[in-house]
Scaffold this motif. Structure first.
Motif, short mmCIF file in Angstrom:
data_model
loop_
_atom_site.label_atom_id
_atom_site.label_comp_id
_atom_site.label_asym_id
_atom_site.label_seq_id
_atom_site.Cartn_x
_atom_site.Cartn_y
_atom_site.Cartn_z
N GLU A 11 0.81 -1.51 -0.13
CA GLU A 11 0.00 -0.44 -0.12
C GLU A 11 0.66 1.18 0.09
O GLU A 11 0.60 1.77 -0.31
N HIS A 12 2.09 1.26 0.53
CA HIS A 12 3.43 2.54 0.01
C HIS A 12 3.12 2.44 -1.32
O HIS A 12 4.55 3.45 -1.57
N HIS A 13 3.16 1.49 -2.38
CA HIS A 13 3.79 1.98 -3.25
C HIS A 13 2.97 3.24 -3.98
O HIS A 13 2.00 3.45 -4.21
N LEU A 14 3.97 3.94 -4.52
CA LEU A 14 3.45 4.85 -6.00
C LEU A 14 2.36 4.39 -6.45
O LEU A 14 1.08 5.42 -6.54
N GLY A 15 2.30 3.59 -6.78
CA GLY A 15 1.18 3.68 -7.80
C GLY A 15 0.04 2.95 -6.96
O GLY A 15 -1.38 3.64 -7.16
N ALA A 16 0.07 2.17 -5.60
CA ALA A 16 -1.31 2.88 -4.70
C ALA A 16 -1.74 4.47 -4.54
O ALA A 16 -2.55 3.91 -4.42
N HIS A 17 -1.02 5.12 -3.83
CA HIS A 17 -1.23 6.18 -4.04
C HIS A 17 -1.88 6.72 -4.69
O HIS A 17 -3.18 7.56 -4.56
N LEU A 18 -1.22 7.00 -6.24
CA LEU A 18 -1.81 7.73 -7.13
C LEU A 18 -3.13 7.16 -7.57
O LEU A 18 -4.20 7.88 -7.75
N SER A 19 -2.96 6.04 -7.07
CA SER A 19 -5.16 5.34 -7.73
C SER A 19 -5.42 5.66 -6.40
O SER A 19 -6.53 5.97 -7.11
N LYS A 20 -5.31 5.45 -5.19
CA LYS A 20 -6.30 6.01 -4.31
C LYS A 20 -6.66 7.42 -4.87
O LYS A 20 -7.39 8.07 -4.09
N HIS A 21 -5.61 8.31 -5.18
CA HIS A 21 -5.96 9.72 -5.39
C HIS A 21 -6.59 9.79 -6.72
O HIS A 21 -6.53 10.99 -7.49
N GLY A 22 -7.16 8.87 -8.21
CA GLY A 22 -8.01 8.91 -8.86
C GLY A 22 -7.09 8.91 -9.91
O GLY A 22 -7.37 9.04 -11.20
N PHE A 23 -6.08 8.30 -10.15
CA PHE A 23 -5.56 8.18 -10.98
C PHE A 23 -5.74 6.58 -11.67
O PHE A 23 -5.41 5.64 -10.92
N SER A 24 -5.50 6.61 -12.84
CA SER A 24 -5.67 5.61 -13.55
C SER A 24 -4.03 4.58 -13.73
O SER A 24 -3.57 5.66 -13.94
N THR A 25 -3.85 3.55 -13.46
CA THR A 25 -2.38 2.70 -13.64
C THR A 25 -2.05 1.83 -14.20
O THR A 25 -2.93 1.24 -14.34
N ALA A 26 -1.21 1.74 -15.34
CA ALA A 26 -1.40 0.54 -15.84
C ALA A 26 0.64 0.09 -15.91
O ALA A 26 1.69 1.76 -15.87
N LEU A 27 1.06 -0.89 -15.89
CA LEU A 27 1.82 -1.53 -16.12
C LEU A 27 2.27 -2.05 -17.82
O LEU A 27 1.99 -3.03 -17.89
N PHE A 28 3.69 -1.26 -18.09
CA PHE A 28 4.17 -1.92 -19.50
C PHE A 28 6.22 -2.78 -19.26
O PHE A 28 6.35 -1.67 -19.57
N GLY A 29 5.97 -3.91 -19.21
CA GLY A 29 7.40 -4.00 -18.88
C GLY A 29 7.72 -5.14 -18.07
O GLY A 29 6.62 -5.54 -17.19
N ILE A 30 9.09 -4.92 -17.51
CA ILE A 30 9.25 -5.86 -16.23
C ILE A 30 8.95 -4.17 -15.22
O ILE A 30 8.44 -3.55 -15.39
N GLN A 31 8.53 -5.30 -13.70
CA GLN A 31 9.09 -4.09 -12.94
C GLN A 31 10.03 -5.43 -11.87
O GLN A 31 10.04 -6.84 -12.23
N HIS A 32 10.35 -5.16 -10.71
CA HIS A 32 10.90 -6.01 -10.02
C HIS A 32 10.34 -6.39 -8.19
O HIS A 32 11.85 -6.07 -7.49
N GLU A 33 9.97 -5.47 -8.43
CA GLU A 33 8.71 -5.44 -6.89
C GLU A 33 8.04 -6.08 -6.63
O GLU A 33 7.97 -6.81 -4.66
N PHE A 34 6.83 -7.48 -7.38
CA PHE A 34 6.37 -8.20 -6.96
C PHE A 34 6.49 -9.31 -7.09
O PHE A 34 5.76 -10.02 -7.55
#
Length: 437
Positions: free
Chosen positions: A80-103
């Protein structure tokens, strides 16, 4: 409200044309002309998952539980501390394309409404091409709310793409010998980072074509130093130094280069500051917007970075100021070869007895007089006041952030895969036996 676009490569350090190195990266170089380029940006940990967790949570990796690699069983304890989670909570849509290394071990925790990684494809080259195309498709769509888009490339991670021919004219990093095997290895790196640059250029062109360049915060960075000996997984500047380019509408430092110290951990609060969002209570970083506006001459007096686990256990911490670097190590004081990616450069150094000697508990460097961090001043009487001050500041930071190293050996989580410290390569062999508590 501005969109937030996070563009990230893998294992690139600062080795791109915009930082003066002899590799061809025209797209990133052009973006640098329209952005703020930070000459002294540093990651929170010179390994893949800890560095990204520090950037995307605004908190130290050890506070977030990311003491090793996500694909080897270490976990982000507070998604829940992730930037994506914070922005989603404030009305942003969120999208990931390609790699990530957190999850990697807990994909269900990812804070993205749209996820397209290309994991069904066979090679990193195919996956990077696929992610580039999907990110461009996303940018062509109509969006009725601000969005957070993460676009992550595998390259220039190893194994490198092979250069079509070897000219032998590219200079290796200063920390490595200028010999044919390492020059050829660097040419393959240049080929790989050139491909990543093409992908980034394609996405940046699409950002501009659809008007997002004028209403978006765009961060272009990497996780840590290049995957060469004495770089990735090293707390020298070769390991923790990263490229960082920032664009946003009305940026008064657009096209400029700044020498102030900044940390990846400062990006989250800076984004919040730029789009006037509340700062979550968990943040440890500091907004560098006052630096960009000319209200402060520097953003911070020191940065911190850490390693606990990579392929093997290697607990160490550092503090870097404008002039000095202090690195402290905890047992074992030997170099685990598994923490260096397999490569021709590594093979060459091993043929010449690298590394054989025990490692020092402390390393202290004068970064003005010794920018390559070769002359260890720890224990020297003439600089003991500096060493004592840096030790105190580093230990204060560890106490303030509840660093588990203060309690001794840090146990890995049950089920995590960790190489023995005498393993010579980081491949999926020679794991220590791990038992559930």
């Amino acid at each position: 409200m501005h969109n937030v676009i996070y563009l990230h490569t893998h294992d690139m350090g600062r080795y791109i044309g915009a930082y003066g190195y002899g590799v061809e990266t025209p797209a990133m170089d052009a973006f640098a002309e329209q952005s703020t380029l930070f000459r002294h940006a540093y990651c929170c940990g010179p390994t893949c998952s800890p560095s990204r967790v520090g950037l995307l949570t605004g908190r130290t990796p050890h506070q977030e539980g990311m003491l090793g690699l996500a694909h080897r069983g270490f976990h982000l304890e507070y998604p829940e501390h992730h930037l994506g989670a914070h922005l989603s909570k404030h009305g942003f849509s969120t999208a990931l394309f390609g790699i990530q290394h957190e999850f990697n071990g807990r994909l269900g925790d990812m804070p993205y409404g749209r996820i397209e990684t290309g994991g069904h494809l066979d090679t990193p080259l195919e996956r990077d091409k696929w992610a580039t195309a999907r990110a461009c498709d996303f940018l062509k769509e109509d969006h009725d709310q601000p969005f957070f888009m993460s676009f992550g490339l595998f390259y220039p991670h190893r194994p490198f793409l092979r250069a079509s021919e070897y000219k032998g004219r590219i200079r290796p990093p200063e920390v490595l010998p200028d010999v044919a095997p390492i020059r050829e290895d660097m040419e393959d790196y240049a080929c790989s980072v050139g491909f990543a640059d093409e992908c980034l250029g394609t996405v940046l062109d699409e950002i501009k074509a659809h008007g997002y360049f004028d209403n978006s915060i765009i961060i272009l960075t990497t996780d840590h130093g290049m995957a060469f000996p004495n770089m990735k997984c090293s707390l020298t500047d070769h390991g923790i130094g990263v490229a960082l380019l920032l664009h946003y509408p009305g940026n008064p430092t657009s096209g400029k280069q700044l020498d102030s110290l900044v940390s990846h951990i400062d990006i989250f609060p800076t984004i919040c500051d730029l789009i006037c969002l509340e700062f979550p209570e968990h943040l440890q970083g500091h907004s560098f917007v006052p630096l960009l506006k000319g209200e402060n001459s520097k953003a911070r007096n020191e940065v911190f970075s850490e390693v606990t686990y990579h392929a093997a256990y290697e607990p160490k911490r550092c503090i870097r100021t404008h002039r000095y670097k202090l690195i402290l190590r905890w047992a074992p004081l030997t170099y685990p070869l598994a923490n260096c990616d397999s490569s021709p450069s590594k093979s060459f150094l091993r043929q010449h007895d690298w590394p054989q000697n025990p490692l020092p508990e402390a390393e202290l460097y004068d970064l003005v007089l010794d920018p390559q961090e070769q002359s260890n001043l720890a224990g020297d009487q003439f600089i003991e006041v500096v060493e004592r001050d840096l030790r105190q500041r580093l230990m204060d930071w560890m106490r303030q952030t509840d660093d588990p190293l203060l309690s001794g050996h840090v146990e890995r989580p049950a089920g995590a895969l960790v190489n023995r410290n005498d393993s010579e390569e980081p491949g999926n062999t020679d794991y220590e036996e791990i038992k559930a508590p």
